[in-house]
Design an enzyme around this catalytic site. Structure first.
Site, mmCIF file in Angstrom:
data_model
loop_
_atom_site.group_PDB
_atom_site.id
_atom_site.type_symbol
_atom_site.label_atom_id
_atom_site.label_comp_id
_atom_site.label_asym_id
_atom_site.label_seq_id
_atom_site.Cartn_x
_atom_site.Cartn_y
_atom_site.Cartn_z
ATOM 1 N N SER A 112 -12.744 13.429 -4.329
ATOM 2 C CA SER A 112 -13.841 13.825 -3.426
ATOM 3 C C SER A 112 -13.869 15.345 -3.343
ATOM 4 O O SER A 112 -14.695 15.992 -3.955
ATOM 5 C CB SER A 112 -13.666 13.183 -2.053
ATOM 6 O OG SER A 112 -13.910 11.792 -2.148
ATOM 7 N N GLY A 131 -10.951 17.249 -3.993
ATOM 8 C CA GLY A 131 -9.951 17.794 -4.918
ATOM 9 C C GLY A 131 -8.836 18.585 -4.254
ATOM 10 O O GLY A 131 -8.124 19.328 -4.919
ATOM 11 N N CYS A 140 -10.469 23.422 7.081
ATOM 12 C CA CYS A 140 -10.887 24.051 5.831
ATOM 13 C C CYS A 140 -12.183 23.391 5.370
ATOM 14 O O CYS A 140 -12.205 22.201 5.077
ATOM 15 C CB CYS A 140 -9.786 23.881 4.790
ATOM 16 S SG CYS A 140 -10.288 24.383 3.149
ATOM 17 N N TYR A 186 3.361 13.845 6.751
ATOM 18 C CA TYR A 186 1.917 13.581 6.887
ATOM 19 C C TYR A 186 1.319 13.322 5.506
ATOM 20 O O TYR A 186 1.397 14.174 4.621
ATOM 21 C CB TYR A 186 1.268 14.786 7.560
ATOM 22 C CG TYR A 186 -0.232 14.756 7.685
ATOM 23 C CD1 TYR A 186 -0.933 13.565 7.872
ATOM 24 C CD2 TYR A 186 -0.980 15.930 7.635
ATOM 25 C CE1 TYR A 186 -2.311 13.550 8.001
ATOM 26 C CE2 TYR A 186 -2.362 15.937 7.769
ATOM 27 C CZ TYR A 186 -3.024 14.739 7.950
ATOM 28 O OH TYR A 186 -4.394 14.736 8.068
ATOM 29 N N LEU A 187 0.713 12.165 5.354
ATOM 30 C CA LEU A 187 0.159 11.767 4.052
ATOM 31 C C LEU A 187 -0.784 12.816 3.461
ATOM 32 O O LEU A 187 -0.748 13.082 2.258
ATOM 33 C CB LEU A 187 -0.593 10.430 4.177
ATOM 34 C CG LEU A 187 -1.238 9.941 2.876
ATOM 35 C CD1 LEU A 187 -0.189 9.508 1.863
ATOM 36 C CD2 LEU A 187 -2.225 8.817 3.132
ATOM 37 N N ASN A 188 -1.627 13.401 4.290
ATOM 38 C CA ASN A 188 -2.586 14.372 3.751
ATOM 39 C C ASN A 188 -1.922 15.672 3.296
ATOM 40 O O ASN A 188 -2.578 16.517 2.693
ATOM 41 C CB ASN A 188 -3.694 14.670 4.758
ATOM 42 C CG ASN A 188 -4.904 13.775 4.548
ATOM 43 O OD1 ASN A 188 -5.071 13.170 3.489
ATOM 44 N ND2 ASN A 188 -5.763 13.688 5.543
ATOM 45 N N TYR A 189 -0.632 15.836 3.615
ATOM 46 C CA TYR A 189 0.118 16.945 3.022
ATOM 47 C C TYR A 189 1.012 16.361 1.936
ATOM 48 O O TYR A 189 2.243 16.450 1.987
ATOM 49 C CB TYR A 189 0.937 17.689 4.081
ATOM 50 C CG TYR A 189 0.101 18.407 5.123
ATOM 51 C CD1 TYR A 189 -1.219 18.780 4.843
ATOM 52 C CD2 TYR A 189 0.612 18.728 6.370
ATOM 53 C CE1 TYR A 189 -1.988 19.444 5.782
ATOM 54 C CE2 TYR A 189 -0.154 19.401 7.321
ATOM 55 C CZ TYR A 189 -1.463 19.751 7.015
ATOM 56 O OH TYR A 189 -2.213 20.417 7.950
HETATM 57 P P1 FDA Z 1 -8.919 14.695 -3.146
HETATM 58 O O1 FDA Z 1 -10.259 14.491 -3.731
HETATM 59 O O2 FDA Z 1 -7.927 15.470 -3.927
HETATM 60 O O3 FDA Z 1 -8.324 13.290 -2.717
HETATM 61 C C1 FDA Z 1 -7.089 13.128 -2.058
HETATM 62 C C2 FDA Z 1 -6.584 11.693 -2.245
HETATM 63 O O4 FDA Z 1 -7.543 10.767 -1.733
HETATM 64 C C3 FDA Z 1 -6.396 11.298 -3.709
HETATM 65 O O5 FDA Z 1 -5.380 10.331 -3.792
HETATM 66 C C4 FDA Z 1 -7.724 10.676 -4.060
HETATM 67 O O6 FDA Z 1 -7.682 9.795 -5.163
HETATM 68 C C5 FDA Z 1 -8.064 9.942 -2.779
HETATM 69 N N1 FDA Z 1 -9.515 9.836 -2.589
HETATM 70 C C6 FDA Z 1 -10.404 10.856 -2.545
HETATM 71 N N2 FDA Z 1 -11.630 10.374 -2.340
HETATM 72 C C7 FDA Z 1 -11.537 9.038 -2.251
HETATM 73 C C8 FDA Z 1 -12.476 7.990 -2.059
HETATM 74 N N3 FDA Z 1 -13.766 8.257 -1.890
HETATM 75 N N4 FDA Z 1 -12.044 6.706 -2.051
HETATM 76 C C9 FDA Z 1 -10.723 6.438 -2.216
HETATM 77 N N5 FDA Z 1 -9.787 7.388 -2.404
HETATM 78 C C10 FDA Z 1 -10.184 8.681 -2.427
HETATM 79 N N6 FDA Z 1 -5.683 18.242 6.356
HETATM 80 C C11 FDA Z 1 -5.873 18.097 7.684
HETATM 81 O O7 FDA Z 1 -5.675 17.005 8.223
HETATM 82 N N7 FDA Z 1 -6.317 19.143 8.444
HETATM 83 C C12 FDA Z 1 -6.585 20.356 7.904
HETATM 84 O O8 FDA Z 1 -6.988 21.272 8.631
HETATM 85 C C13 FDA Z 1 -6.401 20.525 6.505
HETATM 86 N N8 FDA Z 1 -6.644 21.728 5.905
HETATM 87 C C14 FDA Z 1 -6.480 21.863 4.543
HETATM 88 C C15 FDA Z 1 -6.747 23.092 3.922
HETATM 89 C C16 FDA Z 1 -6.596 23.241 2.545
HETATM 90 C C17 FDA Z 1 -6.912 24.569 1.907
HETATM 91 C C18 FDA Z 1 -6.137 22.147 1.764
HETATM 92 C C19 FDA Z 1 -5.954 22.292 0.279
HETATM 93 C C20 FDA Z 1 -5.868 20.929 2.379
HETATM 94 C C21 FDA Z 1 -6.030 20.777 3.760
HETATM 95 N N9 FDA Z 1 -5.747 19.562 4.392
HETATM 96 C C22 FDA Z 1 -5.946 19.437 5.748
HETATM 97 C C23 FDA Z 1 -5.252 18.423 3.622
HETATM 98 C C24 FDA Z 1 -6.395 17.489 3.255
HETATM 99 O O9 FDA Z 1 -6.753 16.713 4.379
HETATM 100 C C25 FDA Z 1 -5.962 16.542 2.133
HETATM 101 O O10 FDA Z 1 -5.589 17.269 1.003
HETATM 102 C C26 FDA Z 1 -7.082 15.561 1.791
HETATM 103 O O11 FDA Z 1 -6.543 14.414 1.200
HETATM 104 C C27 FDA Z 1 -8.097 16.190 0.876
HETATM 105 O O12 FDA Z 1 -9.192 15.368 0.665
HETATM 106 P P2 FDA Z 1 -10.096 15.636 -0.642
HETATM 107 O O13 FDA Z 1 -11.144 14.609 -0.685
HETATM 108 O O14 FDA Z 1 -10.494 17.062 -0.669
HETATM 109 O O15 FDA Z 1 -8.994 15.461 -1.756
#
Ligand code: FDA
Length: 506
Positions: free
Chosen positions: A83, A85, A149, A445-448
């Protein structure tokens, strides 16, 4: 190779449909690398030796996802769904073991906000910034409790929990999900009603990637006051930061839930003739109300901070989103829509939960340790408030009552060559913290996402093996996640290095 995959994929497409055809890229395609790299947030994963998808599918419609799932099954390819990344270990676009197809939801970004019913439908490929922007476009007195973010994707964030500056009042993003649409391993599109409460429970904190492709989420939006207050107080150790942090540990989680006061610890170089390196703690807060209401609260419970009107700025809630994202609060909200223009670096992050204040000597040792590597920063997020009122079992996210704060350790550096050295120092910091943080399990925390905690060795990882990391992220909810996984995806089609395993006998 996978000759025939592209024919398989096109056989599902119907050119007469009223939506654009999906983008389909092979490793030879001109646009392949740019598409792959578009949302890679951690530069570690640009490394050319890292495994790359056989194909990239960029759907415009849910039927395109169904096609990719059917063909990937047929050709025994894994799928990775991306989603935003932002996964810390790149699991949305890297597979360490198996050939795979990347489904990138970057074009599934529609958002509809319904102020009257205080709800919204948000597609997974949208970013948090896009969502906040759309809410603000309709009303300045509604918001949503998710991360700071703006380029974080909804898909990963909501399915892994998702917290931000108003979570002490409203809980996590996942706590505010009221319906969802998911495509399961059979390619069926399910909503809350048809997926059932077990699967609906699992995708609100258990990580979506183990269960299917979540296409969209229906969430409650929350009401925020027209004026909120942001304050900022930085102090170095020489200015008394140590005493302040000691006090903060005791009161951060007890403050009113309208007040979020976190502490960011970093290493700075003081200016002047005798410039030297020291540790600085920055107390940053968001209060859902005006300065005149906030000052007596903080002067009463945390007088040592010496908070004054000059440390605080009143603004709208959406301006506070700009503030915490590091943008000027008087600039255009359009910056929230720029999903690719975030600064990128090499980084490694880890997390810990703290259940009782760390001793003075523990903190002093920590400051000494931090001075070894100026690239480190720690974010201490206060818990309590609404987070203590939600039962541990309500969603897979188990870190509720009893946690006083969470620590995120972030280490970033500038070049590939440093990676190993920096990551090994990070592990030494994590080892240092062992006596001071949660134990049995040492929660995370899973999201980290952190692959140091353990990984699945192959598609048939046992419950015992996966428990090593699973109990840290989910505690007792891990068992229920395994049960839901086993019931909904018995062939383990949706798998990755930290996906929920199948267990046949529970
Ligand atoms: P990404 O696309 O990389 O997906 C993450 C995981 O979820 C992967 O396993 C992916 O396959 C799966 N996934 C994605 N989309 C899916 C879908 N539609 N269906 C099923 N699975 C799916 N967290 C927080 O709680 N509070 C915060 O303030 C922040 N701040 C922050 C800042 C920065 C700069 C970063 C890099 C990260 C954060 N995070 C955060 C962490 C963030 O919540 C975590 O990395 C999320 O998983 C990112 O989601 P994305 O869709 O961007 O990631």
């Amino acid at each position: 190779g996978y000759y025939g995959y592209s024919q398989c994929f096109s056989s599902y497409l119907h050119p007469s449909k009223p939506f654009p055809s999906p983008v389909f890229l092979t490793k030879d395609s001109h646009a392949y690398l740019a598409a792959l790299r578009s949302s890679i947030h951690n530069l570690k994963f640009l490394n050319t030796s890292i495994s790359k998808p056989e194909f990239i599918v960029i759907p415009f419609h849910e039927s395109h996802i169904q096609a990719a799932i059917s063909c990937s099954k047929k050709f025994h390819l894994e799928v990775r769904v991306r989603s935003g990344g932002h996964d810390y270990e790149g699991l949305s676009y890297v597979s360490y073991t198996e050939p795979f197809v990347l489904i990138d939801l970057v074009n599934l970004t529609s958002i509809s906000v319904d102020i009257e019913n205080q709800s919204a439908w948000v597609q997974s490929g949208a970013t948090l910034g896009e969502f906040y922007y759309k809410i603000a476009e309709k009303s300045k007195i509604y918001g949503f409790p998710a991360g700071s973010c703006p380029s974080v994707g909804v898909g990963g964030h909501f399915s892994g929990g998702g917290f931000g500056t108003i979570f002490r009042k409203f809980g996590l993003a996942a706590d505010n999900v009221i319906d969802a649409k998911i495509i399961d391993a059979n390619g069926q599109i399910l909503d809350r009603n048809s997926m059932g409460e077990d699967l609906f429970w699992a995708i609100r904190g258990g990580g979506g990637a183990s269960f299917g492709v979540v296409i969209a989420w229906k969430v409650r939006i929350v009401s925020v006051p027209p004026i909120v207050t942001v304050c900022n107080v930085p102090k170095t150790l020489e200015e008394g930061a140590g005493k302040l942090l000691q006090k903060w540990q005791n009161i951060g989680h007890t403050l009113p839930e309208e007040l979020f006061l976190h502490a960011v610890i970093g290493v700075v170089t003081t200016s002047g003739l005798n410039s030297s390196r020291t540790v600085q703690v920055t107390f940053d807060s968001l209060f859902l109300g005006e300065t005149k209401e906030l000052l007596p609260v903080l002067q009463g419970s945390f007088p040592e901070l010496g908070l004054m009107r000059e440390n605080c700025t009143e603004m709208s809630w959406i301006q506070s989103v700009l503030y915490f994202a590091g943008f000027s609060i008087n600039g255009s909200l359009d910056v929230l829509l720029d999903r690719f223009n975030q600064s990128k670096s090499f980084f490694k992050a880890k997390s810990d939960y703290v259940t009782k204040p760390i001793s003075d000597s523990g903190l002093e040792g920590l400051y000494k340790k931090l001075l070894e590597d100026e690239n480190i920063s720690l974010i201490l997020t206060p818990y309590g408030g609404k987070m203590s009122e939600i039962a541990d079992t309500e969603t897979p996210f188990p870190h509720r009552k009893g946690n006083i704060y969470k620590i995120q350790y972030i280490l970033s550096w500038d070049s590939e060559e440093e990676t190993e050295k920096q990551q090994s120092w990070m592990r030494s910091l994590y080892a240092y913290m062992t006596p001071y943080v949660s134990k049995s399990p040492r929660a995370a925390y899973l999201n980290y996402r952190d692959l140091d905690l353990g990984v699945n060795k192959d598609g048939n990882t046992s419950y015992a093996q996966a428990s090593v990391w699973g109990l840290k992220y989910f505690k007792n909810n891990f068992k229920r996640l395994v049960r839901v996984k086993t019931a909904t995806d018995p062939s383990n089609f949706f798998r990755n290095e930290q996906s929920i395993p199948i267990f046949k006998f529970i």
